[in-house]
Design a protein around this motif. Sequence first.
Motif, PDB file in Angstrom:
ATOM      1  N   LYS A  66     -57.352 -79.425 119.377  1.00 21.11           N
ATOM      2  CA  LYS A  66     -57.024 -80.036 120.669  1.00 21.11           C
ATOM      3  C   LYS A  66     -55.551 -79.827 121.027  1.00 21.11           C
ATOM      4  O   LYS A  66     -55.220 -79.571 122.186  1.00 21.11           O
ATOM      5  CB  LYS A  66     -57.347 -81.530 120.631  1.00 21.11           C
ATOM      6  CG  LYS A  66     -58.803 -81.847 120.346  1.00 21.11           C
ATOM      7  CD  LYS A  66     -59.730 -81.224 121.371  1.00 21.11           C
ATOM      8  CE  LYS A  66     -61.189 -81.518 121.050  1.00 21.11           C
ATOM      9  NZ  LYS A  66     -62.103 -80.891 122.028  1.00 21.11           N
ATOM     10  N   LEU A  67     -54.681 -79.935 120.040  1.00 18.30           N
ATOM     11  CA  LEU A  67     -53.258 -79.711 120.299  1.00 18.30           C
ATOM     12  C   LEU A  67     -52.986 -78.252 120.660  1.00 18.30           C
ATOM     13  O   LEU A  67     -52.199 -77.950 121.570  1.00 18.30           O
ATOM     14  CB  LEU A  67     -52.440 -80.130 119.070  1.00 18.30           C
ATOM     15  CG  LEU A  67     -50.917 -79.952 119.161  1.00 18.30           C
ATOM     16  CD1 LEU A  67     -50.349 -80.711 120.345  1.00 18.30           C
ATOM     17  CD2 LEU A  67     -50.250 -80.388 117.866  1.00 18.30           C
ATOM     18  N   ILE A  68     -53.640 -77.341 119.960  1.00 17.18           N
ATOM     19  CA  ILE A  68     -53.459 -75.917 120.244  1.00 17.18           C
ATOM     20  C   ILE A  68     -53.952 -75.587 121.653  1.00 17.18           C
ATOM     21  O   ILE A  68     -53.338 -74.786 122.364  1.00 17.18           O
ATOM     22  CB  ILE A  68     -54.203 -75.082 119.187  1.00 17.18           C
ATOM     23  CG1 ILE A  68     -53.504 -75.206 117.831  1.00 17.18           C
ATOM     24  CG2 ILE A  68     -54.277 -73.620 119.596  1.00 17.18           C
ATOM     25  CD1 ILE A  68     -54.312 -74.656 116.676  1.00 17.18           C
ATOM     26  N   ALA A  69     -55.069 -76.191 122.078  1.00 16.04           N
ATOM     27  CA  ALA A  69     -55.586 -75.923 123.421  1.00 16.04           C
ATOM     28  C   ALA A  69     -54.580 -76.342 124.496  1.00 16.04           C
ATOM     29  O   ALA A  69     -54.355 -75.613 125.478  1.00 16.04           O
ATOM     30  CB  ALA A  69     -56.914 -76.646 123.618  1.00 16.04           C
ATOM     31  N   LYS A  70     -53.956 -77.500 124.319  1.00 17.41           N
ATOM     32  CA  LYS A  70     -52.956 -77.956 125.298  1.00 17.41           C
ATOM     33  C   LYS A  70     -51.748 -77.015 125.325  1.00 17.41           C
ATOM     34  O   LYS A  70     -51.276 -76.605 126.397  1.00 17.41           O
ATOM     35  CB  LYS A  70     -52.508 -79.375 124.955  1.00 17.41           C
ATOM     36  CG  LYS A  70     -53.570 -80.451 125.105  1.00 17.41           C
ATOM     37  CD  LYS A  70     -52.979 -81.806 124.803  1.00 17.41           C
ATOM     38  CE  LYS A  70     -54.009 -82.925 124.961  1.00 17.41           C
ATOM     39  NZ  LYS A  70     -55.063 -82.842 123.935  1.00 17.41           N
TER      40      LYS A  70
ATOM     41  N   ASP B 103     -45.439 -77.883 112.270  1.00 16.70           N
ATOM     42  CA  ASP B 103     -44.586 -76.699 112.113  1.00 16.70           C
ATOM     43  C   ASP B 103     -45.420 -75.418 112.129  1.00 16.70           C
ATOM     44  O   ASP B 103     -45.024 -74.418 112.747  1.00 16.70           O
ATOM     45  CB  ASP B 103     -43.799 -76.807 110.804  1.00 16.70           C
ATOM     46  CG  ASP B 103     -42.761 -75.708 110.666  1.00 16.70           C
ATOM     47  OD1 ASP B 103     -41.751 -75.768 111.387  1.00 16.70           O
ATOM     48  OD2 ASP B 103     -42.959 -74.809 109.841  1.00 16.70           O
ATOM     49  N   ASN B 104     -46.595 -75.443 111.487  1.00 11.65           N
ATOM     50  CA  ASN B 104     -47.462 -74.263 111.492  1.00 11.65           C
ATOM     51  C   ASN B 104     -48.021 -73.989 112.881  1.00 11.65           C
ATOM     52  O   ASN B 104     -48.148 -72.829 113.300  1.00 11.65           O
ATOM     53  CB  ASN B 104     -48.610 -74.460 110.498  1.00 11.65           C
ATOM     54  CG  ASN B 104     -48.151 -74.381 109.060  1.00 11.65           C
ATOM     55  OD1 ASN B 104     -47.149 -73.745 108.751  1.00 11.65           O
ATOM     56  ND2 ASN B 104     -48.859 -75.047 108.170  1.00 11.65           N
ATOM     57  N   ILE B 105     -48.366 -75.049 113.615  1.00 13.61           N
ATOM     58  CA  ILE B 105     -48.880 -74.861 114.975  1.00 13.61           C
ATOM     59  C   ILE B 105     -47.808 -74.253 115.870  1.00 13.61           C
ATOM     60  O   ILE B 105     -48.075 -73.323 116.647  1.00 13.61           O
ATOM     61  CB  ILE B 105     -49.381 -76.206 115.540  1.00 13.61           C
ATOM     62  CG1 ILE B 105     -50.660 -76.634 114.811  1.00 13.61           C
ATOM     63  CG2 ILE B 105     -49.648 -76.119 117.034  1.00 13.61           C
ATOM     64  CD1 ILE B 105     -51.165 -78.006 115.208  1.00 13.61           C
ATOM     65  N   LYS B 106     -46.581 -74.754 115.768  1.00 11.26           N
ATOM     66  CA  LYS B 106     -45.500 -74.194 116.580  1.00 11.26           C
ATOM     67  C   LYS B 106     -45.227 -72.735 116.217  1.00 11.26           C
ATOM     68  O   LYS B 106     -45.052 -71.887 117.110  1.00 11.26           O
ATOM     69  CB  LYS B 106     -44.225 -75.025 116.379  1.00 11.26           C
ATOM     70  CG  LYS B 106     -44.268 -76.401 117.008  1.00 11.26           C
ATOM     71  CD  LYS B 106     -42.943 -77.120 116.789  1.00 11.26           C
ATOM     72  CE  LYS B 106     -42.936 -78.490 117.443  1.00 11.26           C
ATOM     73  NZ  LYS B 106     -41.656 -79.197 117.240  1.00 11.26           N
ATOM     74  N   ALA B 107     -45.192 -72.434 114.926  1.00 11.16           N
ATOM     75  CA  ALA B 107     -44.899 -71.061 114.508  1.00 11.16           C
ATOM     76  C   ALA B 107     -45.984 -70.093 114.966  1.00 11.16           C
ATOM     77  O   ALA B 107     -45.684 -68.991 115.456  1.00 11.16           O
ATOM     78  CB  ALA B 107     -44.745 -71.004 112.987  1.00 11.16           C
TER      79      ALA B 107
ATOM     80  N   GLY C 162     -58.798 -70.680 112.431  1.00 13.69           N
ATOM     81  CA  GLY C 162     -59.357 -71.592 113.423  1.00 13.69           C
ATOM     82  C   GLY C 162     -59.279 -71.083 114.849  1.00 13.69           C
ATOM     83  O   GLY C 162     -59.611 -69.933 115.154  1.00 13.69           O
ATOM     84  N   THR C 163     -58.786 -71.937 115.739  1.00  9.80           N
ATOM     85  CA  THR C 163     -58.775 -71.655 117.171  1.00  9.80           C
ATOM     86  C   THR C 163     -57.903 -70.454 117.521  1.00  9.80           C
ATOM     87  O   THR C 163     -58.126 -69.813 118.555  1.00  9.80           O
ATOM     88  CB  THR C 163     -58.284 -72.894 117.939  1.00  9.80           C
ATOM     89  OG1 THR C 163     -59.026 -74.026 117.497  1.00  9.80           O
ATOM     90  CG2 THR C 163     -58.483 -72.742 119.430  1.00  9.80           C
ATOM     91  N   TYR C 164     -56.922 -70.147 116.703  1.00 10.57           N
ATOM     92  CA  TYR C 164     -56.033 -69.040 117.029  1.00 10.57           C
ATOM     93  C   TYR C 164     -56.766 -67.702 117.060  1.00 10.57           C
ATOM     94  O   TYR C 164     -56.327 -66.767 117.734  1.00 10.57           O
ATOM     95  CB  TYR C 164     -54.868 -68.981 116.052  1.00 10.57           C
ATOM     96  CG  TYR C 164     -53.788 -69.977 116.382  1.00 10.57           C
ATOM     97  CD1 TYR C 164     -53.011 -69.825 117.520  1.00 10.57           C
ATOM     98  CD2 TYR C 164     -53.550 -71.075 115.573  1.00 10.57           C
ATOM     99  CE1 TYR C 164     -52.025 -70.736 117.835  1.00 10.57           C
ATOM    100  CE2 TYR C 164     -52.556 -71.993 115.884  1.00 10.57           C
ATOM    101  CZ  TYR C 164     -51.805 -71.813 117.017  1.00 10.57           C
ATOM    102  OH  TYR C 164     -50.836 -72.716 117.332  1.00 10.57           O
ATOM    103  N   GLN C 165     -57.870 -67.590 116.337  1.00 11.11           N
ATOM    104  CA  GLN C 165     -58.659 -66.362 116.423  1.00 11.11           C
ATOM    105  C   GLN C 165     -59.165 -66.155 117.848  1.00 11.11           C
ATOM    106  O   GLN C 165     -59.078 -65.053 118.405  1.00 11.11           O
ATOM    107  CB  GLN C 165     -59.841 -66.439 115.444  1.00 11.11           C
ATOM    108  CG  GLN C 165     -60.733 -65.222 115.435  1.00 11.11           C
ATOM    109  CD  GLN C 165     -60.066 -64.018 114.812  1.00 11.11           C
ATOM    110  OE1 GLN C 165     -59.299 -64.154 113.857  1.00 11.11           O
ATOM    111  NE2 GLN C 165     -60.349 -62.835 115.333  1.00 11.11           N
ATOM    112  N   SER C 166     -59.660 -67.211 118.480  1.00 14.16           N
ATOM    113  CA  SER C 166     -60.140 -67.112 119.862  1.00 14.16           C
ATOM    114  C   SER C 166     -58.988 -66.865 120.830  1.00 14.16           C
ATOM    115  O   SER C 166     -59.146 -66.139 121.825  1.00 14.16           O
ATOM    116  CB  SER C 166     -60.886 -68.392 120.250  1.00 14.16           C
ATOM    117  OG  SER C 166     -61.966 -68.644 119.377  1.00 14.16           O
TER     118      SER C 166
END
Length: 868
Positions: free
Chosen positions: A607-611, A707-711, A767-771
């Motif tokens: 959900k955070l990555i989508a935003k 930190d991983n999501i931001k990177a 995860g979502t980063y593949q899409s």
Amino acid sequence: MAPAAATDEEKAKKAAEKARRKAEFEAKRAKEGNPPKKKQLSKAERRELQEKQRADKEAKKNPKPKADKPPPPPVEPVSSVRGTKPDFWKLAKHAQKIKSIPPSPKRASYPPLAQEQQKDPEDPTRIYWDMTFVFPVKKEKKDDAEEPKSDFQQALGDMKAAVKKRLKKKKKHQFDHTDFIGKVTAAGLVTSAYLSIQKDEIYVRVGATHERLCIQADNINFPTPLDEDRLRLVCEAGLPQYQIEPMKIPERTPPEDGEKTFSRFRAYQHINGKYDTSEELAPLYRRTHEHTGFRGDNSQERTLFNSMRRLKLMWSCINDEPSLGGAGVAVEKRVQQKKILAALAMHNQRERKALYEHWVRASIFTLPSRIDLQGMLPFCCDCYLEGMPLEAYKEYFGEKQGLLMAFKAHITQGYGLMAVFGIVVMLWWAAIHAKSGEREKYEITASGSIVIYAAVVALWSICNTEIWKRTERTYALEWGMVGYEEKEQRRPQFKGLHDMHDPVSGRPGAFYPPYKRRRRTLCGVWVTCLCIAVNLLFLLLCVWMKTEEGTELYFGLKGLGFDQKFYMIATVLNSFGILLFKEGYERIAVRLTDAENWMTDTVYADKLIAKLTAFNFINSYFSLFYVIFFMKMPGHKQDKFEKLQKSLIILLASVIVSTNMTGFALPYLKLYKKMAREGGIDAHGEEQKVSVPENSYMMVECDEQLDNIKATTQEATQYGYITLFSAAFPGAPLMAFVNNMFQMRTDGYKYLCTYRRIQPYGVEDIGTYQSIFELMNYTGVMSSFLSIIYRTRVIPKYWPERWGGGWPEHSPTKHQLDCVFMVCCGFFACVVLVIRLLIDDVPFDVELQIKRNDFLNSKIIDHVADEA
């Protein structure tokens, strides 16, 4: 005489019936809790009863020792985790046997670390002090009794005390270091506490013996790699005591078919089994010195669990419920409540030094990842090109951090290939410019090199993501992470309804109503839309400032020769605005996602990555899309490509510089500031000698998930610049390649020397980063087609004369260009479909090895007998 006899019998019957009814009545009163009526005692009986009671009291006051009966044995302390002390403990819900936990050794002091390190690594009594917890010191209330008070102040204080006493509620017990020590000690761990150098924190070091770690690994079925050679010997010999015949798994085809290998993996390679403390299985597990990832380095200890695996097991001992052998302390929840200031995973100096030498100080010519030549060249049987030691990186920081670094190395390797081709195209353009001169300045937009480069970028991006799917699955097999997400637990920050159980699992407090989350989600959508609207206003203002109208109206620079310079200034301002908006929205998105109260870390991250993706796509790429597609500019189409090229260079350079500043330079400033605040540096700027846990506490705190999501979001933004707009600047992959090669080393340095050690976690995929990366591929192809067909002279130059061509006098119509665009999109969709059909997401040999892993676990670990 007969009537008299009948009368006596009737009287006897009536008396018996009366006695029976009375007995039933008394029994009924006793059953209902009403004792029967006491019998009235005579005076003599009452006197005798009183004398007996007086004698019993005297006997209790002065007991006589009984010589004929031995004293009772002392009562053993019963652990609050185990309840009783049986050999095996049945779970209430699962009927799962849990190994009994040995009581923690009660000592006044423990041997120093140097003496512990001299013991054998698998000595059951060796203590590993791998974690430290920091607690605040409770502030004592000041005693103001000696200070004189006026009558009014005294009366006001009495009134406040009376009201406070009236409204006083029963206070809940506050969690502190004593409760923590009690719980972890009951779970079989050892502790040692002391005050900090400034006497404002309490440091509690937590250790576990090797025996305790083995028991916990058995309790949670900890996946442990098995040694290939020893496993082969056991399988080929069989287990006749469990009715298991010898197993000889083939690795080659029969001689009639040429004895060819059909898999990259040997039959017993990369097999991970559930840990078991039985003596027959102990030799099968692989020791850490056998898979450190450092080729030629034999300095690692020969132990069953390295520091990364020990941290995982200790985290399980502290966080898991007592039913799984843990202490039941929700560490992350207590840290969020500030009951615990920090949970420190301690660095292992030997492993840390080895990783620093092999990773941070790696040669600049070292490839990002290893390239296997087996299958690529017919004469290479087991050949490869060595790359960065990703296996060692994973063995120190955990599978989650290792997989993200492996993905970065995979993308960087692709950037290197595209950088070579981009340099060739740039030299091609330089040759065209030198040959044409000023008379044919705009020949580049009519050259076929743009079409070739855009087509190569499109194919590279699709193949790169498809190959990563296979690589990702291979890493999951080799690292024992297949099926990891199925066992994921809920987040400690999740708040369910206390008076309702989960409708699926029946766990208490694990359900949150959808209608409550729907309100918060809608609120998050509205806030995100508002942020995007404000960001669009800023971007439109920056784009308008680049036009001639904005320059002339506000700055009066038209005709003074500053148009091009001011365009560069406006682009730099746009880049700084992009960075500020990105940092601001990241904080807002984190708060919005926290408020939505998701149960697991995977869903929370998605959900955070989508935003962040929705906001960053508009924030990062809107100005470039506007320049190439919507900006009105008199003159030749080459002018738009030149402006797009300048904007892309400035934005990409600003992203690279800001990423390195925030990820490498800024942590240094935070480290220096915290060391000065915590007493690590004196007033003269000299470092003070402090303990190892205090030194770790002074290091920069790292929120691993955020930190991983931001990177990875920054990596996706950089990837988007290349796939969407690099047709205007083929040198963009070279900039990204150099940046990533530098970042891979600086990331290792900051995690080893600047940040606190990361608590290792497992992960199965990105995860979502593949899409998201696949979406970038499709959007990049569409953008390349649109820019080449509508914003260059390639199509008019090569358009056939029989269809109305004849460049430069004649050009295709708008309808014909639309047809070309639709044909190109259809052709690309067919190419993508063919590539997906040809490249399997899971390679055959990986799928085969997963089946082998399950089969060997069932036979060797679970001892499932062969079918008759």
